[in-house]
Motif scaffolding. Structure first.
Motif, PDB file in Angstrom:
ATOM      1  N   ARG A 281      -9.805   5.381   4.355  1.00  0.00           N
ATOM      2  CA  ARG A 281      -9.273   4.410   3.403  1.00  0.00           C
ATOM      3  C   ARG A 281     -10.001   4.481   2.062  1.00  0.00           C
ATOM      4  N   THR A 282     -11.320   4.715   2.104  1.00  0.00           N
ATOM      5  CA  THR A 282     -12.100   4.731   0.861  1.00  0.00           C
ATOM      6  C   THR A 282     -11.668   5.851  -0.094  1.00  0.00           C
ATOM      7  N   PRO A 283     -11.640   7.125   0.364  1.00  0.00           N
ATOM      8  CA  PRO A 283     -11.196   8.175  -0.581  1.00  0.00           C
ATOM      9  C   PRO A 283      -9.753   8.024  -1.007  1.00  0.00           C
ATOM     10  N   ILE A 284      -8.909   7.529  -0.097  1.00  0.00           N
ATOM     11  CA  ILE A 284      -7.503   7.331  -0.475  1.00  0.00           C
ATOM     12  C   ILE A 284      -7.399   6.269  -1.568  1.00  0.00           C
ATOM     13  N   SER A 285      -8.193   5.214  -1.417  1.00  0.00           N
ATOM     14  CA  SER A 285      -8.173   4.163  -2.441  1.00  0.00           C
ATOM     15  C   SER A 285      -8.671   4.696  -3.781  1.00  0.00           C
ATOM     16  N   VAL A 286      -9.735   5.530  -3.717  1.00  0.00           N
ATOM     17  CA  VAL A 286     -10.264   6.106  -4.954  1.00  0.00           C
ATOM     18  C   VAL A 286      -9.225   7.000  -5.611  1.00  0.00           C
ATOM     19  N   VAL A 309      -9.510  13.743 -12.702  1.00  0.00           N
ATOM     20  CA  VAL A 309      -9.317  14.993 -11.946  1.00  0.00           C
ATOM     21  C   VAL A 309     -10.558  15.310 -11.128  1.00  0.00           C
ATOM     22  N   SER A 310     -11.741  15.133 -11.741  1.00  0.00           N
ATOM     23  CA  SER A 310     -12.990  15.420 -11.028  1.00  0.00           C
ATOM     24  C   SER A 310     -13.172  14.488  -9.838  1.00  0.00           C
ATOM     25  N   ALA A 311     -12.899  13.208 -10.040  1.00  0.00           N
ATOM     26  CA  ALA A 311     -13.046  12.233  -8.948  1.00  0.00           C
ATOM     27  C   ALA A 311     -12.060  12.513  -7.822  1.00  0.00           C
ATOM     28  N   ILE A 312     -10.786  12.812  -8.216  1.00  0.00           N
ATOM     29  CA  ILE A 312      -9.778  13.101  -7.181  1.00  0.00           C
ATOM     30  C   ILE A 312     -10.165  14.347  -6.391  1.00  0.00           C
ATOM     31  N   ASN A 314     -13.230  15.513  -5.854  1.00  0.00           N
ATOM     32  CA  ASN A 314     -14.363  15.193  -4.973  1.00  0.00           C
ATOM     33  C   ASN A 314     -13.901  14.423  -3.735  1.00  0.00           C
ATOM     34  N   GLU A 315     -13.051  13.436  -3.947  1.00  0.00           N
ATOM     35  CA  GLU A 315     -12.581  12.640  -2.810  1.00  0.00           C
ATOM     36  C   GLU A 315     -11.710  13.477  -1.879  1.00  0.00           C
ATOM     37  N   ALA A 316     -10.920  14.401  -2.444  1.00  0.00           N
ATOM     38  CA  ALA A 316     -10.113  15.290  -1.603  1.00  0.00           C
ATOM     39  C   ALA A 316     -11.012  16.183  -0.752  1.00  0.00           C
ATOM     40  N   ASP A 317     -12.111  16.672  -1.368  1.00  0.00           N
ATOM     41  CA  ASP A 317     -13.067  17.481  -0.600  1.00  0.00           C
ATOM     42  C   ASP A 317     -13.693  16.657   0.526  1.00  0.00           C
ATOM     43  N   ASN A 318     -14.029  15.378   0.209  1.00  0.00           N
ATOM     44  CA  ASN A 318     -14.605  14.514   1.248  1.00  0.00           C
ATOM     45  C   ASN A 318     -13.606  14.289   2.383  1.00  0.00           C
ATOM     46  N   MET A 319     -12.354  14.068   2.039  1.00  0.00           N
ATOM     47  CA  MET A 319     -11.327  13.875   3.060  1.00  0.00           C
ATOM     48  C   MET A 319     -11.153  15.134   3.904  1.00  0.00           C
ATOM     49  N   LYS A 320     -11.162  16.267   3.251  1.00  0.00           N
ATOM     50  CA  LYS A 320     -11.028  17.533   3.977  1.00  0.00           C
ATOM     51  C   LYS A 320     -12.176  17.705   4.963  1.00  0.00           C
ATOM     52  N   ASP A 321     -13.415  17.389   4.473  1.00  0.00           N
ATOM     53  CA  ASP A 321     -14.582  17.500   5.347  1.00  0.00           C
ATOM     54  C   ASP A 321     -14.472  16.547   6.533  1.00  0.00           C
ATOM     55  N   LEU A 322     -14.028  15.320   6.267  1.00  0.00           N
ATOM     56  CA  LEU A 322     -13.882  14.337   7.345  1.00  0.00           C
ATOM     57  C   LEU A 322     -12.833  14.768   8.361  1.00  0.00           C
ATOM     58  N   VAL A 323     -11.680  15.221   7.850  1.00  0.00           N
ATOM     59  CA  VAL A 323     -10.606  15.645   8.762  1.00  0.00           C
ATOM     60  C   VAL A 323     -11.045  16.835   9.608  1.00  0.00           C
ATOM     61  N   GLY A 448     -26.263   5.710  -1.254  1.00  0.00           N
ATOM     62  CA  GLY A 448     -26.209   6.745  -2.272  1.00  0.00           C
ATOM     63  C   GLY A 448     -26.075   8.134  -1.711  1.00  0.00           C
ATOM     64  N   ALA A 449     -26.477   8.304  -0.438  1.00  0.00           N
ATOM     65  CA  ALA A 449     -26.466   9.642   0.159  1.00  0.00           C
ATOM     66  C   ALA A 449     -25.087  10.046   0.637  1.00  0.00           C
ATOM     67  N   GLY A 450     -24.198   9.074   0.927  1.00  0.00           N
ATOM     68  CA  GLY A 450     -22.862   9.403   1.417  1.00  0.00           C
ATOM     69  C   GLY A 450     -22.902   9.864   2.866  1.00  0.00           C
TER      70      GLY A 450
END
Length: 488
Positions: A281-286, A309-312, A314-323, A448-450
């Motif tokens: 939910r967090t990256p999708i919201s971002v 673009v940079s934020a999107i 980064n969040e897409a990379d985080n989602m990819k890593d999570l999935v 801060g570490a994510g």
């Protein structure tokens, strides 16, 4: 053949016939009952109480039948033994009377025969009846003395004892006979008494056995009721084992243990889904927020466009890593995650991880040392992935300028890899849970570490699937040391 030999042979024949008849009866009865129960069992549903009571009633009936047969046979053998003894005594008495007092012998013999319920017959040398205590000579139907001049014989109605004495240099034949009708009557009464008592005894056994078994198996009914009442929203219900002190208690405790595991798994699954939903939910919201920002003001504003673009990205990379991590754990749970083992050098692997880490991180002092050549048979890619997870954690939770060490050595027949840092450490109360999925220590310390909280779960699965073990030593504001042990 002697009298004793004839009687022993007769008794042995009776026992043999009874034993064979009993064996055949039991075999046929067992087959009939087995086939009957097999056919009934396919069509009808019977309770355990009914089945158990029926089996015990069958066993009791069989035992009672065998005991009854043995009792009747023993009583019949006893009657034959008593009759034989009477015939021997009567023959001896008659012979002594004739020798000692021949004048009055006929009258005394007749009275004696009437008193003992026997018949005494004298034959001359020509095998003709010269004297009998029977009323009518024409009614005499005993064994012909010419066929059996001496010895014991049994017919359907009589037991005969033939003797061949020599009196006054003259050979005679004497036959002493005892009717077996009274003995048969005794046997008939005994069999009737056993038969009359047999059926009530079996019925009483079934009734008492059924009530006793129903009382003993009552905990099973309670288990069934409790199991039916358990649902996904009420998994904390447990079977009552207070009143049980037998195998049913063991069954109830095992069932309760199973419910504990199911409840723990169910709660873990719910927590997993909740945490996964939260992490997604967090990256999708971002992404959604920056997309709205671009739609309103960012199309013409270069700075806003670049930031969005940079934020999107980064969040897409985080989602990819999570999935990817979720898919890995899903394959692990379903036992479909492939493990391709091969022999490789741990030294080369550690050097590779060390080199890559230095390339992507210049904020920490990263060193490594492997003592001696170490080779293991494992999945090189998975072992590298696990090692990278621990190194990444050290990078995240070690302040800039801190030290991270990757060391290795042999200890017995196991390879020991350690990842050590002097970072913020892990609180003692959190150590038992760090390998749980989505578990994170104090959010204020890790915000801060994510991270998603799945890396350590993946690393633990990889090491355990290689028959290895992980030990974590940590202290707050001192550092953390992860020790990986793998079989060589």
């Amino acid at each position: 053949m002697s009298k004793a030999g004839v009687f022993a042979k007769t008794l042995k024949l009776i026992v043999t016939l009874l034993a064979q008849g009993l064996k055949i009866t039991v075999i046929l009865l067992a087959r009939i009952i087995r086939e009957m129960f097999k056919g009934i069992g396919k069509r009808l549903r019977f309770s355990i109480t009914f089945k158990t009571a029926s089996i015990y009633a069958l066993i009791f009936s069989t035992v009672l039948l065998i005991l009854s047969i043995i009792l009747v046979a023993s009583f019949g053998a006893f009657l034959l033994y008593e009759t034989r003894g009477l015939l021997n005594r009567s023959a001896e008495f008659t012979l002594n009377l004739i020798v000692d007092n021949p004048a009055d012998s006929e009258a005394v013999i007749k009275k004696y025969a009437e008193a003992e319920g026997i018949t005494i017959i004298f034959f001359n040398r020509q095998k003709q009846v010269t004297y009998t205590t029977a009323g009518d000579k024409n009614q005499i139907a005993f064994i012909d003395a010419a066929d059996r001049p001496s010895g014991l014989s049994i017919t359907h109605e009589y037991m005969h004892l033939n003797i061949q004495p020599k009196i006054n240099d003259e050979i005679y034949y004497i036959q002493v006979s005892k009717p077996l009708m009274r003995g048969k009557l005794y046997l008939a009464v005994l069999v009737s008494a056993i038969g009359i008592g047999f059926i009530p005894a079996v019925i009483l056994t079934v009734l008492i056995g059924s009530r006793t078994l129903k009382k003993m198996l009552k905990p099973i009914d309670n288990m069934i009721s409790t199991a039916k009442a358990i649902s996904a929203s009420d998994l904390d219900t447990r079977l009552n084992v207070v009143n049980s002190h037998d195998e049913l208690k063991d069954l109830a405790e095992t069932f309760n243990d199973m419910l504990d595991r199911i409840q723990a798994s169910y709660e873990q699954q719910n927590r997993f889904v909740s945490d996964a939903s939260h992490e997604l939910r967090t990256p999708i919201s971002v992404i959604q927020g920056y997309a709205n920002l671009l739609e309103r003001w960012g199309k013409e504003d270069r700075a806003v466009l670049d930031e969005s673009v940079s934020a999107i990205k980064n969040e897409a990379d985080n989602m990819k890593d999570l999935v990817e991590k979720l898919l890995f754990l899903a394959r692990a749970d379903k036992k479909t995650q492939k493990i391709e083992k091969s022999l490789f050098s741990v030294n080369d692997l550690a050097e590779e991880v060390l080199k890559e880490t230095k390339m992507i991180d210049n904020r920490h002092i990263i060193t490594g040392e492997i003592n001696g050549p170490i080779s293991i048979n494992a999945d090189r890619g998975l072992i590298k992935q696990a090692l990278r997870i621990f190194v990444d954690n050290s990078i995240k939770f070690t302040p800039s300028g801190g030290a991270i060490k990757i060391n290795g050595c042999m200890k017995g027949n196991r390879a020991i890899l350690t990842v050590e840092d002097n970072g913020i450490g892990i609180p003692k109360e959190d150590l038992p849970y760090i390998f749980d999925r989505f578990y994170k220590c104090d959010k204020s310390r890790t915000r801060g570490a994510g991270g998603t909280g799945l890396g350590l779960s993946i690393a633990k699965w990889i090491i355990e699937k290689h028959n290895g073990s992980i030990t974590v030593e940590s202290a707050v504001n001192v550092g953390t040391r992860v020790i990986i042990s793998l079989p060589v």
